[in-house]
Each structure stands twice: as structure tokens, then as C-alpha cells.
Motif scaffolding. Structure first.
Motif, PDB file in Angstrom:
ATOM      1  N   ILE A 281     -72.149  38.350  46.950  1.00 33.34           N
ATOM      2  CA  ILE A 281     -70.807  38.144  46.428  1.00 33.34           C
ATOM      3  C   ILE A 281     -70.506  36.654  46.456  1.00 33.34           C
ATOM      4  CG2 ILE A 281     -68.360  38.709  46.682  1.00 33.34           C
ATOM      5  CD1 ILE A 281     -69.234  41.203  48.266  1.00 33.34           C
ATOM      6  N   LYS A 282     -70.125  36.112  45.311  1.00 34.90           N
ATOM      7  CA  LYS A 282     -69.789  34.689  45.217  1.00 34.90           C
ATOM      8  C   LYS A 282     -68.383  34.559  44.627  1.00 34.90           C
ATOM      9  CE  LYS A 282     -72.811  31.664  43.932  1.00 34.90           C
ATOM     10  NZ  LYS A 282     -73.769  30.902  43.072  1.00 34.90           N
ATOM     11  N   ALA A 283     -67.573  33.692  45.253  1.00 38.57           N
ATOM     12  CA  ALA A 283     -66.217  33.468  44.743  1.00 38.57           C
ATOM     13  C   ALA A 283     -65.718  32.106  45.225  1.00 38.57           C
ATOM     14  CB  ALA A 283     -65.272  34.565  45.211  1.00 38.57           C
ATOM     15  N   ASP A 284     -65.312  31.273  44.283  1.00 33.88           N
ATOM     16  CA  ASP A 284     -64.722  29.969  44.605  1.00 33.88           C
ATOM     17  C   ASP A 284     -63.217  30.049  44.400  1.00 33.88           C
ATOM     18  OD1 ASP A 284     -67.222  28.944  45.102  1.00 33.88           O
ATOM     19  OD2 ASP A 284     -67.460  28.069  43.104  1.00 33.88           O
ATOM     20  N   SER A 285     -62.483  29.375  45.270  1.00 34.18           N
ATOM     21  CA  SER A 285     -61.023  29.444  45.198  1.00 34.18           C
ATOM     22  C   SER A 285     -60.389  28.141  45.666  1.00 34.18           C
ATOM     23  CB  SER A 285     -60.502  30.609  46.051  1.00 34.18           C
ATOM     24  OG  SER A 285     -60.874  30.440  47.411  1.00 34.18           O
ATOM     25  N   VAL A 286     -59.129  27.989  45.340  1.00 34.08           N
ATOM     26  CA  VAL A 286     -58.341  26.816  45.739  1.00 34.08           C
ATOM     27  C   VAL A 286     -57.020  27.321  46.307  1.00 34.08           C
ATOM     28  CG1 VAL A 286     -57.216  24.703  44.958  1.00 34.08           C
ATOM     29  CG2 VAL A 286     -59.371  25.428  43.903  1.00 34.08           C
ATOM     30  N   SER A 287     -56.601  26.776  47.448  1.00 33.48           N
ATOM     31  CA  SER A 287     -55.374  27.227  48.106  1.00 33.48           C
ATOM     32  C   SER A 287     -54.342  26.115  48.200  1.00 33.48           C
ATOM     33  CB  SER A 287     -55.681  27.755  49.507  1.00 33.48           C
ATOM     34  OG  SER A 287     -56.513  28.897  49.457  1.00 33.48           O
ATOM     35  N   GLN A 288     -53.079  26.515  48.233  1.00 32.12           N
ATOM     36  CA  GLN A 288     -51.980  25.578  48.459  1.00 32.12           C
ATOM     37  C   GLN A 288     -50.867  26.311  49.192  1.00 32.12           C
ATOM     38  OE1 GLN A 288     -49.437  24.664  44.993  1.00 32.12           O
ATOM     39  NE2 GLN A 288     -50.746  26.038  43.793  1.00 32.12           N
ATOM     40  N   ARG A 289     -49.932  25.553  49.740  1.00 28.94           N
ATOM     41  CA  ARG A 289     -48.786  26.141  50.416  1.00 28.94           C
ATOM     42  C   ARG A 289     -47.563  26.060  49.506  1.00 28.94           C
ATOM     43  NH1 ARG A 289     -49.710  26.315  56.200  1.00 28.94           N
ATOM     44  NH2 ARG A 289     -51.879  27.026  56.338  1.00 28.94           N
ATOM     45  N   VAL A 290     -46.820  27.175  49.438  1.00 30.64           N
ATOM     46  CA  VAL A 290     -45.536  27.211  48.730  1.00 30.64           C
ATOM     47  C   VAL A 290     -44.521  27.859  49.668  1.00 30.64           C
ATOM     48  CG1 VAL A 290     -46.628  27.374  46.467  1.00 30.64           C
ATOM     49  CG2 VAL A 290     -45.997  29.466  47.664  1.00 30.64           C
ATOM     50  N   THR A 291     -43.244  27.674  49.364  1.00 29.69           N
ATOM     51  CA  THR A 291     -42.217  28.322  50.178  1.00 29.69           C
ATOM     52  C   THR A 291     -41.304  29.154  49.290  1.00 29.69           C
ATOM     53  OG1 THR A 291     -40.558  26.559  50.045  1.00 29.69           O
ATOM     54  CG2 THR A 291     -42.222  26.391  51.797  1.00 29.69           C
ATOM     55  N   SER A 292     -40.704  30.167  49.893  1.00 28.36           N
ATOM     56  CA  SER A 292     -39.765  31.038  49.190  1.00 28.36           C
ATOM     57  C   SER A 292     -38.901  31.728  50.245  1.00 28.36           C
ATOM     58  CB  SER A 292     -40.525  32.068  48.346  1.00 28.36           C
ATOM     59  OG  SER A 292     -39.639  32.810  47.536  1.00 28.36           O
ATOM     60  N   PRO A 293     -37.615  31.944  49.970  1.00 28.55           N
ATOM     61  CA  PRO A 293     -36.748  32.503  51.002  1.00 28.55           C
ATOM     62  C   PRO A 293     -36.455  33.988  50.866  1.00 28.55           C
ATOM     63  CG  PRO A 293     -35.392  31.507  49.323  1.00 28.55           C
ATOM     64  CD  PRO A 293     -36.831  31.376  48.849  1.00 28.55           C
ATOM     65  N   ASN A 294     -36.323  34.648  52.016  1.00 33.77           N
ATOM     66  CA  ASN A 294     -35.521  35.854  52.095  1.00 33.77           C
ATOM     67  C   ASN A 294     -34.066  35.417  52.143  1.00 33.77           C
ATOM     68  OD1 ASN A 294     -37.674  37.724  52.284  1.00 33.77           O
ATOM     69  ND2 ASN A 294     -37.782  37.508  54.505  1.00 33.77           N
ATOM     70  N   VAL A 295     -33.161  36.219  51.609  1.00 40.53           N
ATOM     71  CA  VAL A 295     -31.724  35.951  51.708  1.00 40.53           C
ATOM     72  C   VAL A 295     -31.130  37.048  52.575  1.00 40.53           C
ATOM     73  CG1 VAL A 295     -29.621  35.386  50.448  1.00 40.53           C
ATOM     74  CG2 VAL A 295     -31.843  35.071  49.346  1.00 40.53           C
ATOM     75  N   VAL A 296     -30.412  36.653  53.630  1.00 44.29           N
ATOM     76  CA  VAL A 296     -29.983  37.614  54.650  1.00 44.29           C
ATOM     77  C   VAL A 296     -28.498  37.444  54.942  1.00 44.29           C
ATOM     78  CG1 VAL A 296     -30.539  38.630  56.885  1.00 44.29           C
ATOM     79  CG2 VAL A 296     -32.268  37.252  55.692  1.00 44.29           C
TER      80      VAL A 296
END
Length: 547
Positions: A281-296
Motif C-alpha cells: 500500500i502506497k499513499a503520499d499526503s500533505v497535512s496542515q492545521r485549521v481551526t473551526s468552532p463549536n458554538v455553545v
């Protein structure tokens, strides 16, 4: 779809409807429609997790909470519980699965006859190992499941059937299916491949699965900065279409067809065996951080003792954003997945219940948490994060009702509360809607494993009795659900051009007001039933009720 300006939509909202007595709140079609008009507008571009459109939607919900006089229930005394997500996308080189066996070597490319997952922890994944078929890949003493018995899978790739044995209760089976990677990891496997049964292929044909082949992978990141992974030892995963499955089972003691025939019987549990093939199994990927809120938001309870207990009414605010353009698409093609019913209608319902609760002369006895969660479409992530990092102690959360995609396309006469059989929430729901002439119906589509596919399941896993409420199959509902799931579901057609029955929206809001109010005002909180599977598994010390 026709565009609205944000200002014009905001001005249309029913922010100042007169308060009504607690026993007789007013819910209007116009109020529900106004919320959905804003949330499903093209300017929000499908409210994808981490997008500007979702941030605008979150501010809209927070402003509604604020205008109702609710208390902020997020982090640092604010409306938002800000979540960091790790977003992992595919690199330009297509992922692949190569099978080596008695007939030689055969390769399959992602989005053809295999769907290969990505692994953020290994951005250049390259894994080779022998293959072992493990039946459904399940273990549970209560149901007599022991699919790994006699099999050595250490350092190997396991091949499992999708789903669970016919005849197993649907909600328990759906939960067990969601634990397969953890079970495989426990036995020392390093990767997992899944193969459709006749039943699962009917519920989710390969063509439908391929539609979402290139969606990015998301997981939430803990406050300590660690990405969440339930089974980090499973380094790779893939789903198999028939040509890839046939290659993997080359020379096996049982054919794919024979295995599927056994699995299609009631109680059929094909036994596992070592395969004569291996896979790379071969798989290349790229990751990054994002943010998103719950509203409470929180509406404090009126009872001096019960106010320290909380009932959660939740609905996911996110949707799936804008679909990628396909070769040959005209420039004018609508690619915005507005999510009017999924889940603008659920958020609208929650906001209208909040309005009625806040305006009632007699406030609920228990406190109410209104949660507009993010990341549901990415794997129930916002609700999972909240349930694991609640802004009030989890032991004080006594029940949850989740609102997801109420199908407001017909005058519903029944509702389905997925999870109702496991706790006193079932009788509470049934009694609460009975004065409306609405009945409670059992799960009409167990093959869809809906119990584990909506946010309430994250509360169940933390020991909280919870249900997911939807409009039912009676009075034209079965046809409407079938048409929607095979048509506008997760499609640009889920917009304001649908023939939405807004009177049904007002009726659904009333039903949820009655349900939430009953949960909040009862002398005793919702209880797990004695000897219930989920209560025993996730809340073994909790007080039980007789069924």
C-alpha cells in the motif's frame, strides 16, 4: 440558487417574536425558513469546516443566542469552543494497492477499484505485508463474536467484511462495526482492507463510495497539540471493489462469492483464514492545521438543585462546502453544497427551541446547553471534542437530543429517535410528542447504520443517554427519504429551491421543544435501561431504569 445579501437575510429574522407561555409556545414556518435562508445562502459556500462560510454561520448562531439572552457556554466565557483540526489531503501522486500472489502481481489505483486512505503520521506511506481474512473482524462476548480466534495477524494486513452479521441488533452492530480498527490493532495488525457484502453493497454501491474518494481526512487536535487517532497502530486502510477483492483472494480456500453467500444468511459469520497473497500500500499526503468552532450557549435552570444538571440539544452547523469542478463542467454549473436540510434545518430547529425556552415565563428546571457543532461531516469531530472536553463536567450532562437533517419535504406524522430503545429517552420522546398526534417509530433503515453516524453517538460513548431525532417514514416519508438520499443528499440540490414544507419545520421545532422540556423538567433525569448494551459498556456505574 438565488443569492441573498447577508444583511437582508439577517433583517428577515424573527428576533423579537413575543414570548409565549411554556405550555403553549408558538412556532412559525416563517421563523424556521428565515434561519435556513441565511445558513443555506450561496455566500456561505456550503459551510465547510474551517472555511470562512462556516465562521460566518457560527457568528450568526452566536448572535442569535446573544439576542435571546442566553449565557455563553464556550471557552473563556465566550460563545465559541475553538477546535484545532489536522487536515490531511492527497499528494498529486495517486495512492495505490499492489497485490502479489499465485497469479503474479496486479496493481490498483485509488478511486478506481480501491479507495486508499491517507495517514498524516506517515506522509510517504509505503507498507507491504501478508494478508489474512478475518470475517467481519469483530469481537464481543455478549453476541458470541470471536472472528480472530485461531488467526495470527501480527504484522499483517487484515481483510474484513463491511458491516456486521445479519440478525445482530442494528445499533449494537453499527457500534461494533465502528470498532474494527481498534480490534485489529489489539491483535497486532498493521493495516486493514474492507470488502463489501451483498447487503452493504446494496446500501452503499461502489459508485457512491467513489464520489467521496478525494475528500480530505480530518481529526481534532487535543489542547496538548496531539492529533486524535483511535487506532494509531493501523497504518493504512483501504476499501476494495470486486476486481481488487478477486486478486486478493486468488488461490484462497473460499471465493469472494462463497463468502458473500454465507454472510447473506441470517447469523452468517464466514470464518477467517490466511490468504495466499500479500499487498503493498502506497499513499503520499500533505497535512496542515485549521481551526473551526463549536458554538455553545446555556439557559440556566430554574430549580435550585436540578439546575446543576444539563440537557444538551445539539445540531451540526457545518456542511461539505463546494464540490470540485469536473472536466467538461460548464462554468455556470452550481457546485455549492448549500446544506439547507443538512443541516440548516436542524440548526433552525435548535434556534427556535432556544427562543421558546428563553421566552417561557417558567424556565426549565434543568439547565439547557445548545450546541451548534462543527466537523460533523468530517467524522462527528466537533461533538466528539465537546463530549471529551465539555465546558461543564461531563457527569452533570444527563441527556442529549441531536437534530440532524430533518427531512422537511412532507407533513410528517411520526418521528424516529435513533437510540430510543436503550434508555428512558424513548418513553420520554413518545409521551412528549403524543399530544401533537405524532408517534414514535422504530429505525426504518437499519442498513444505513445511522446510530453511529450522527453527533449523539459521541455523547453515548461518554455514558450519556442520547438520541438522534428525525422525521419518520409515515405519510409519504419513506418515498421522500428514498428520493432525497439518492438525489439531493450531499449535493448542490440541497438548497432553497427544494419544495420544503416549512409548516413541517415549525411542527418539528414544537416536537423538539416538548421533548427537551420533558427531559429538563422531569423529577428524574434520563436513565439507561437495565442490562442495556450501551449503558453496560459506557456507563457501568450509572443508575438504571427497568424497561
Amino acid at each position: 440558487m438565488k443569492r441573498l445579501t447577508l444583511l437582508a437575510a439577517a433583517l428577515a429574522l424573527p428576533a423579537a417574536l413575543p414570548a409565549q407561555p411554556a405550555s403553549d409556545p408558538i412556532f412559525t414556518a416563517a421563523a424556521v425558513r428565515a434561519h435556513v435562508e441565511f445558513l443555506a445562502d450561496d455566500l456561505l459556500k456550503g459551510r465547510d469546516t474551517g472555511s470562512e462560510g462556516h465562521e460566518i454561520a457560527a457568528r450568526y448562531v452566536a448572535s442569535q443566542f446573544d439576542g435571546l439572552g442566553l449565557k455563553p457556554g464556550g471557552d473563556d466565557d465566550g460563545w465559541y469552543q475553538r477546535i484545532a483540526f489536522q487536515k490531511t489531503e492527497r499528494a498529486p501522486t495517486p495512492a495505490s494497492l499492489t497485490v502479489t500472489g499465485p497469479g503474479g502481481q496486479e496493481s490498483f489505483t485509488h478511486a478506481g477499484d480501491v479507495l486508499v486512505g491517507v495517514n498524516a503520521a506517515e506522509p510517504h506511506l509505503d507498507l507491504t505485508a501478508p494478508l489474512v481474512f478475518v470475517g467481519y473482524g469483530l469481537e464481543n462476548q455478549r453476541f458470541g463474536l470471536d472472528d480472530y480466534a485461531g488467526l495470527d495477524v501480527r504484522g499483517k494486513i487484515v481483510v474484513t467484511l463491511r458491516g456486521y452479521p445479519k440478525g445482530l441488533p442494528s445499533e449494537e452492530g453499527a457500534h461494533l462495526s465502528a470498532t474494527k480498527a481498534m480490534i485489529a490493532q489489539k491483535h497486532g495488525a498493521i493495516a486493514m482492507l474492507s470488502l463489501g457484502t451483498l447487503q452493504s453493497m446494496k446500501a452503499r454501491p461502489w459508485a457512491r463510495m467513489v464520489q467521496f474518494a478525494d475528500e480530505p481526512d480530518f481529526t481534532w487536535v487535543s489542547p496538548e497539540g496531539k492529533p486524535f487517532d483511535q487506532a494509531p497502530g493501523i497504518r493504512a486502510a483501504a476499501s476494495l471493489n470486486d476486481p481488487a477483492a478477486e486478486a486478493i483472494f486468488a488461490g484462497a480456500p473460499q471465493s469472494v462469492a462463497a463468502i458473500r453467500k454465507i454472510a447473506d444468511r441470517k447469523g452468517g459469520k464466514p470464518r477467517g483464514f490466511a490468504l495466499r497473497t500479500s499487498a503493498r500500500i502506497k499513499a503520499d499526503s500533505v497535512s496542515q492545521r485549521v481551526t473551526s468552532p463549536n458554538v455553545v450557549a446555556i439557559l440556566p435552570g430554574s430549580d435550585p438543585i436540578l439546575k446543576d444538571e444539563y440537557v444538551v440539544l445539539s445540531a451540526h452547523l457545518d456542511h461539505i462546502g463546494v464540490s470540485a469542478a469536473k472536466p467538461g463542467d460548464p462554468a455556470t454549473k452550481d457546485r455549492i453544497n448549500n446544506g439547507a436540510l443538512d443541516n440548516g434545518a436542524g440548526i433552525a430547529t435548535m434556534l427556535e427551541v432556544a427562543r421558546a425556552m428563553a421566552g417561557a415565563p417558567q424556565k426549565p428546571r434543568r439547565s439547557i446547553i445548545f450546541l451548534a457543532s462543527t466537523g460533523e461531516e468530517k467524522g462527528l469531530l466537533g461533538a466528539d471534542y465537546f463530549a471529551r472536553h465539555p465546558t461543564v463536567p461531563i457527569k452533570q450532562i444527563v441527556g442529549n437530543v441531536d437534530l440532524d437533517m430533518p427531512l422537511l419535504l412532507y407533513p410528517f406524522t411520526d418521528v424516529v429517535a435513533f437510540g430510543a430503545d436503550h434508555s428512558t429517552l424513548g418513553p420520554i420522546v413518545a409521551q412528549a410528542v403524543k399530544p401533537m398526534g405524532v408517534t414514535l417509530s422504530p429505525d426504518p433503515m437499519p442498513q444505513e447504520t445511522i446510530f453511529v453516524r450522527s453527533d449523539h453517538y459521541m455523547f453515548v460513548k461518554q455514558g450519556v443517554p442520547a438520541v438522534f431525532l428525525a422525521t419518520g417514514f409515515a405519510n409519504g416519508g419513506e418515498q421522500a427519504w428514498g428520493d432525497f438520499l439518492s438525489g439531493n443528499y450531499h449535493h448542490p440540490g440541497d438548497d432553497m429551491n427544494q419544495p420544503i414544507d416549512w409548516d413541517a419545520g415549525a411542527r418539528f421545532a414544537e416536537a423538539n421543544y416538548r421533548i427537551t422540556r420533558a427531559m429538563a423538567d422531569g423529577d428524574t433525569p434520563p436513565r439507561w435501561f437495565a442490562n442495556d448494551f450501551f449503558g453496560d459498556l459506557f456507563a457501568p456505574q450509572a443508575t438504571r431504569a427497568a424497561k
